[in-house]
Design a protein around this motif. Structure first.
Motif, mmCIF file in Angstrom:
data_model
loop_
_atom_site.group_PDB
_atom_site.id
_atom_site.type_symbol
_atom_site.label_atom_id
_atom_site.label_comp_id
_atom_site.label_asym_id
_atom_site.label_seq_id
_atom_site.Cartn_x
_atom_site.Cartn_y
_atom_site.Cartn_z
ATOM 1 N N GLY A 28 28.533 114.337 -40.415
ATOM 2 C CA GLY A 28 29.828 114.418 -39.739
ATOM 3 C C GLY A 28 30.409 113.061 -39.391
ATOM 4 O O GLY A 28 31.336 112.967 -38.589
ATOM 5 N N PRO A 64 34.588 111.323 -43.663
ATOM 6 C CA PRO A 64 35.515 112.412 -43.996
ATOM 7 C C PRO A 64 34.973 113.359 -45.071
ATOM 8 O O PRO A 64 34.343 112.917 -46.038
ATOM 9 C CB PRO A 64 36.755 111.691 -44.516
ATOM 10 C CG PRO A 64 36.662 110.316 -43.953
ATOM 11 C CD PRO A 64 35.202 110.007 -43.826
ATOM 12 N N SER A 65 35.224 114.629 -44.893
ATOM 13 C CA SER A 65 34.830 115.639 -45.879
ATOM 14 C C SER A 65 35.772 115.619 -47.073
ATOM 15 O O SER A 65 36.917 115.186 -46.973
ATOM 16 C CB SER A 65 34.863 117.032 -45.251
ATOM 17 O OG SER A 65 33.920 117.127 -44.235
ATOM 18 N N ALA A 83 42.319 109.876 -44.137
ATOM 19 C CA ALA A 83 41.009 110.027 -43.495
ATOM 20 C C ALA A 83 40.101 108.853 -43.851
ATOM 21 O O ALA A 83 39.378 108.337 -42.992
ATOM 22 C CB ALA A 83 40.364 111.345 -43.902
ATOM 23 N N TRP A 127 38.434 106.011 -41.331
ATOM 24 C CA TRP A 127 37.020 105.642 -41.347
ATOM 25 C C TRP A 127 36.872 104.132 -41.526
ATOM 26 O O TRP A 127 36.076 103.499 -40.829
ATOM 27 C CB TRP A 127 36.277 106.386 -42.452
ATOM 28 C CG TRP A 127 34.813 106.088 -42.414
ATOM 29 C CD1 TRP A 127 33.858 106.743 -41.700
ATOM 30 C CD2 TRP A 127 34.132 105.011 -43.084
ATOM 31 N NE1 TRP A 127 32.627 106.151 -41.882
ATOM 32 C CE2 TRP A 127 32.770 105.088 -42.722
ATOM 33 C CE3 TRP A 127 34.548 104.001 -43.943
ATOM 34 C CZ2 TRP A 127 31.820 104.193 -43.200
ATOM 35 C CZ3 TRP A 127 33.601 103.097 -44.415
ATOM 36 C CH2 TRP A 127 32.253 103.206 -44.045
ATOM 37 N N GLU A 176 34.499 113.559 -37.688
ATOM 38 C CA GLU A 176 35.387 114.506 -38.354
ATOM 39 C C GLU A 176 36.189 115.251 -37.300
ATOM 40 O O GLU A 176 35.624 115.752 -36.329
ATOM 41 C CB GLU A 176 34.556 115.501 -39.183
ATOM 42 C CG GLU A 176 35.364 116.356 -40.121
ATOM 43 C CD GLU A 176 35.906 115.584 -41.316
ATOM 44 O OE1 GLU A 176 37.114 115.667 -41.554
ATOM 45 O OE2 GLU A 176 35.118 114.917 -41.995
#
Length: 68
Positions: free
Chosen positions: A31, A34-35, A50, A54, A63
């Protein structure tokens, strides 16, 4: 600045972050990165915004919870 969100692929993420592929996937599981976003049946990418968040503060990145 454009309101369109760009999706970037793994090679670009690797180049921009300096991380290895395995580190990226480990951090996603934790987590702390970013996904991915599914963009086709066999393809995925990351939201550029995202990744930029980061890069700006990797030590404190978490996240975000999806808004409902």
């Amino acid at each position: 600045m454009s309101n369109t969100e760009r999706i970037i692929r793994l090679k670009t993420v690797l180049d921009r972050t300096g991380l290895s592929r395995s580190t990226i996937y480990r951090k996603i599981a934790e987590g702390t990165f970013p996904s991915q976003v599914k963009i086709s049946v066999h393809g995925a990418g990351w939201r550029e915004s995202a990744i930029n968040r980061w890069i700006a503060d990797p030590a404190h990145y978490r996240e975000e919870e999806p808004a409902e």
